[in-house]
Design a protein around this motif. Sequence first.
Motif, PDB file in Angstrom:
ATOM      1  N   LYS A   1       0.802  14.438  15.229  1.00 18.07           N
ATOM      2  CA  LYS A   1       2.242  14.731  15.234  1.00 18.07           C
ATOM      3  C   LYS A   1       2.617  15.522  13.988  1.00 18.07           C
ATOM      4  O   LYS A   1       3.238  16.577  14.069  1.00 18.07           O
ATOM      5  CB  LYS A   1       3.049  13.434  15.260  1.00 18.07           C
ATOM      6  CG  LYS A   1       3.028  12.682  16.563  1.00 18.07           C
ATOM      7  CD  LYS A   1       4.131  11.617  16.544  1.00 18.07           C
ATOM      8  CE  LYS A   1       4.277  10.926  17.888  1.00 18.07           C
ATOM      9  NZ  LYS A   1       3.248   9.901  18.131  1.00 18.07           N
ATOM     10  N   GLU A   2       2.282  14.960  12.811  1.00 20.94           N
ATOM     11  CA  GLU A   2       2.732  15.564  11.546  1.00 20.94           C
ATOM     12  C   GLU A   2       2.194  16.981  11.381  1.00 20.94           C
ATOM     13  O   GLU A   2       2.935  17.908  11.108  1.00 20.94           O
ATOM     14  CB  GLU A   2       2.222  14.734  10.354  1.00 20.94           C
ATOM     15  CG  GLU A   2       2.889  13.399  10.159  1.00 20.94           C
ATOM     16  CD  GLU A   2       2.291  12.631   8.973  1.00 20.94           C
ATOM     17  OE1 GLU A   2       3.029  11.874   8.348  1.00 20.94           O
ATOM     18  OE2 GLU A   2       1.087  12.795   8.672  1.00 20.94           O
ATOM     19  N   MET A   3       0.879  17.115  11.508  1.00 22.60           N
ATOM     20  CA  MET A   3       0.267  18.414  11.180  1.00 22.60           C
ATOM     21  C   MET A   3       0.457  19.422  12.292  1.00 22.60           C
ATOM     22  O   MET A   3       0.699  20.590  12.027  1.00 22.60           O
ATOM     23  CB  MET A   3      -1.237  18.242  10.933  1.00 22.60           C
ATOM     24  CG  MET A   3      -1.585  17.709   9.580  1.00 22.60           C
ATOM     25  SD  MET A   3      -3.342  18.014   9.293  1.00 22.60           S
ATOM     26  CE  MET A   3      -3.901  16.402   8.872  1.00 22.60           C
TER      27      MET A   3
ATOM     28  N   ILE B   1       0.855  -1.191   0.000  1.00 24.72           N
ATOM     29  CA  ILE B   1       0.000   0.000   0.000  1.00 24.72           C
ATOM     30  C   ILE B   1       0.894   1.246   0.000  1.00 24.72           C
ATOM     31  O   ILE B   1       1.793   1.368   0.834  1.00 24.72           O
ATOM     32  CB  ILE B   1      -0.903   0.001   1.255  1.00 24.72           C
ATOM     33  CG1 ILE B   1      -1.601  -1.366   1.411  1.00 24.72           C
ATOM     34  CG2 ILE B   1      -1.950   1.116   1.178  1.00 24.72           C
ATOM     35  CD1 ILE B   1      -2.178  -1.611   2.800  1.00 24.72           C
ATOM     36  N   SER B   2       0.639   2.154  -0.934  1.00 22.48           N
ATOM     37  CA  SER B   2       1.432   3.382  -0.984  1.00 22.48           C
ATOM     38  C   SER B   2       0.670   4.450  -1.742  1.00 22.48           C
ATOM     39  O   SER B   2       0.295   4.236  -2.891  1.00 22.48           O
ATOM     40  CB  SER B   2       2.773   3.113  -1.696  1.00 22.48           C
ATOM     41  OG  SER B   2       3.467   4.323  -1.924  1.00 22.48           O
ATOM     42  N   ARG B   3       0.452   5.595  -1.076  1.00 21.07           N
ATOM     43  CA  ARG B   3      -0.198   6.705  -1.788  1.00 21.07           C
ATOM     44  C   ARG B   3       0.575   7.029  -3.056  1.00 21.07           C
ATOM     45  O   ARG B   3       0.025   7.076  -4.142  1.00 21.07           O
ATOM     46  CB  ARG B   3      -0.243   7.946  -0.885  1.00 21.07           C
ATOM     47  CG  ARG B   3      -0.668   9.208  -1.624  1.00 21.07           C
ATOM     48  CD  ARG B   3      -0.768  10.408  -0.715  1.00 21.07           C
ATOM     49  NE  ARG B   3       0.510  10.813  -0.136  1.00 21.07           N
ATOM     50  CZ  ARG B   3       0.681  11.842   0.688  1.00 21.07           C
ATOM     51  NH1 ARG B   3      -0.368  12.573   1.035  1.00 21.07           N
ATOM     52  NH2 ARG B   3       1.864  12.156   1.178  1.00 21.07           N
ATOM     53  N   SER B   4       1.891   7.264  -2.903  1.00 15.35           N
ATOM     54  CA  SER B   4       2.708   7.787  -4.006  1.00 15.35           C
ATOM     55  C   SER B   4       3.104   6.720  -5.011  1.00 15.35           C
ATOM     56  O   SER B   4       3.436   7.041  -6.145  1.00 15.35           O
ATOM     57  CB  SER B   4       3.984   8.388  -3.426  1.00 15.35           C
ATOM     58  OG  SER B   4       4.741   7.359  -2.790  1.00 15.35           O
ATOM     59  N   ALA B   5       3.132   5.455  -4.584  1.00 13.59           N
ATOM     60  CA  ALA B   5       3.684   4.354  -5.392  1.00 13.59           C
ATOM     61  C   ALA B   5       5.161   4.575  -5.717  1.00 13.59           C
ATOM     62  O   ALA B   5       5.694   4.038  -6.679  1.00 13.59           O
ATOM     63  CB  ALA B   5       2.886   4.123  -6.682  1.00 13.59           C
ATOM     64  N   GLU B   6       5.833   5.383  -4.867  1.00 16.20           N
ATOM     65  CA  GLU B   6       7.247   5.672  -5.129  1.00 16.20           C
ATOM     66  C   GLU B   6       8.137   5.533  -3.900  1.00 16.20           C
ATOM     67  O   GLU B   6       9.342   5.772  -3.983  1.00 16.20           O
ATOM     68  CB  GLU B   6       7.383   7.112  -5.670  1.00 16.20           C
ATOM     69  CG  GLU B   6       6.893   7.228  -7.096  1.00 16.20           C
ATOM     70  CD  GLU B   6       7.137   8.605  -7.696  1.00 16.20           C
ATOM     71  OE1 GLU B   6       7.320   9.569  -6.925  1.00 16.20           O
ATOM     72  OE2 GLU B   6       7.131   8.698  -8.938  1.00 16.20           O
ATOM     73  N   THR B   7       7.583   5.194  -2.759  1.00 17.83           N
ATOM     74  CA  THR B   7       8.389   5.097  -1.536  1.00 17.83           C
ATOM     75  C   THR B   7       9.412   3.968  -1.682  1.00 17.83           C
ATOM     76  O   THR B   7       9.050   2.826  -1.983  1.00 17.83           O
ATOM     77  CB  THR B   7       7.463   4.837  -0.321  1.00 17.83           C
ATOM     78  OG1 THR B   7       6.589   5.957  -0.203  1.00 17.83           O
ATOM     79  CG2 THR B   7       8.236   4.648   0.961  1.00 17.83           C
ATOM     80  N   THR B   8      10.678   4.310  -1.484  1.00 17.48           N
ATOM     81  CA  THR B   8      11.745   3.339  -1.759  1.00 17.48           C
ATOM     82  C   THR B   8      11.591   2.050  -0.960  1.00 17.48           C
ATOM     83  O   THR B   8      11.746   0.949  -1.504  1.00 17.48           O
ATOM     84  CB  THR B   8      13.135   3.948  -1.439  1.00 17.48           C
ATOM     85  OG1 THR B   8      13.236   5.201  -2.069  1.00 17.48           O
ATOM     86  CG2 THR B   8      14.258   3.043  -1.887  1.00 17.48           C
TER      87      THR B   8
HETATM   88  C1  F1P Z   1       4.245   7.023   3.095  1.00 19.20           C
HETATM   89  C2  F1P Z   1       4.634   8.198   4.014  1.00 19.20           C
HETATM   90  C3  F1P Z   1       3.449   9.026   4.472  1.00 19.20           C
HETATM   91  C4  F1P Z   1       3.882  10.194   5.330  1.00 19.20           C
HETATM   92  C5  F1P Z   1       4.940  11.022   4.646  1.00 19.20           C
HETATM   93  C6  F1P Z   1       6.048  10.172   4.115  1.00 19.20           C
HETATM   94  O1  F1P Z   1       4.044   7.391   1.797  1.00 19.20           O
HETATM   95  O2  F1P Z   1       5.260   7.644   5.138  1.00 19.20           O
HETATM   96  O3  F1P Z   1       2.576   8.240   5.237  1.00 19.20           O
HETATM   97  O4  F1P Z   1       2.780  11.024   5.636  1.00 19.20           O
HETATM   98  O5  F1P Z   1       4.344  11.766   3.643  1.00 19.20           O
HETATM   99  O6  F1P Z   1       5.544   9.040   3.368  1.00 19.20           O
HETATM  100  P1  F1P Z   1       3.406   6.436   0.701  1.00 19.20           P
HETATM  101  O7  F1P Z   1       4.304   5.269   0.460  1.00 19.20           O
HETATM  102  O8  F1P Z   1       2.058   5.992   1.186  1.00 19.20           O
HETATM  103  O9  F1P Z   1       3.323   7.328  -0.509  1.00 19.20           O
END
Ligand code: F1P
Length: 355
Positions: A237-239, A104-111
């Motif tokens: 925490k974040e916001m 699961i990843s919003r960005s689909a780019e997290t290393t």
């Molecule tokens: C995951 C994430 C976010 C966090 C921050 C850094 O990103 O840890 O949850 O708020 O922006 O990245 P993703 O893999 O879901 O895109």
Amino acid sequence: MTAHHKKNDLSATYTEILTQHLAWQEALCVVDAQTSALRDLWSAGHYDRVLLTGCGSTHYLSLAAAATFQQLTGTPARGAPAGELIMYPDVACPATGRTLLVAISRSAETTETLRAVQSFRSQGQGEVVVVTNYGTRALADMGAVTIAIPAGQEQSVAQTRSFASMYVATTAMAAVLAERDDLGPAMQRLPDIGASLIHKCEPLAKSLGEDLDLDRFYFLGSGPRYGLASEASLKMKEMSLTHSEPFHFLEFRHGPKSMVGPGTLVIGLLSETNRSYEEAVLQEMAALGARILAVGEAPSQGMWKTEVVLSSRIPEAVRNVLYMPVLQWMAYYRARAKGLNPDRPHNLDAVVRLQ
Ligand code: F1P
């Protein structure tokens, strides 16, 4: 309202929280369209377990979704951070048997998430389902099935709409794989109920968020709601750069309650099934001087007046996204009250990329 406030109301986070029900709707449509593909993968895979992974918000999503997967399908499921899958693959997942990995990843780019999926695939232990808001980026190509929900995309760094959209998708997936066809129509009601709830809970969240006499926030949730309590705590925490922690309900008595005092808000994500256990913890913390916010399907019995009643009549296992808006609003309004920009948290980037 001042011009300053009007400008803030148009901040990306504000709009993303407000419009999230549209992304929930899209999540339900996308999973519905992928029903056959998901069921084919599931029946051909003969999986011994489901492993869900992500980072930050999406790791907490994986905890909540794992609870629901196991509850509905009966197949063992757990959530783990992608970083742990890279560093300790044998701890995160046994080397024998077949595993369905849900990345699961919003960005689909997290290393970390990309690397965890690459190494999982190279071991040939099972297939990958990807859940994301960006269907044309690196991770999206790695799924045997990819659930992409563009309506959940965000300009702000902290996840709100995206988290909720991907969480609805994983919940709907669990219902599909469990062949619980009764849950589909119930879930279709979530966006409408969400739309009115988002408006209804905003004033209460605003008054609590703007109350700077509060200096610590404890989010209590059990079962699938522990992951949601963790995500809500991360939002704080974040916001708003505020001290906050999540706990399982009954764990709170085993030490953390020492921290309770007049500046404490204890937020209870109440279930129906275990409500008496959970309300007893809130009662006890109120007696110790904490302020309480209760969120639950029906009115609680406690002496506190601050509560959000969901009144959804949606089965407990699939209604949990409804807990999120009030908690997201609270972090948003606290950030504003502290003069912070909720769209751009301190020291944080939208995507963590490793060298
Ligand atoms: C995951 C994430 C976010 C966090 C921050 C850094 O990103 O840890 O949850 O708020 O922006 O990245 P993703 O893999 O879901 O895109």
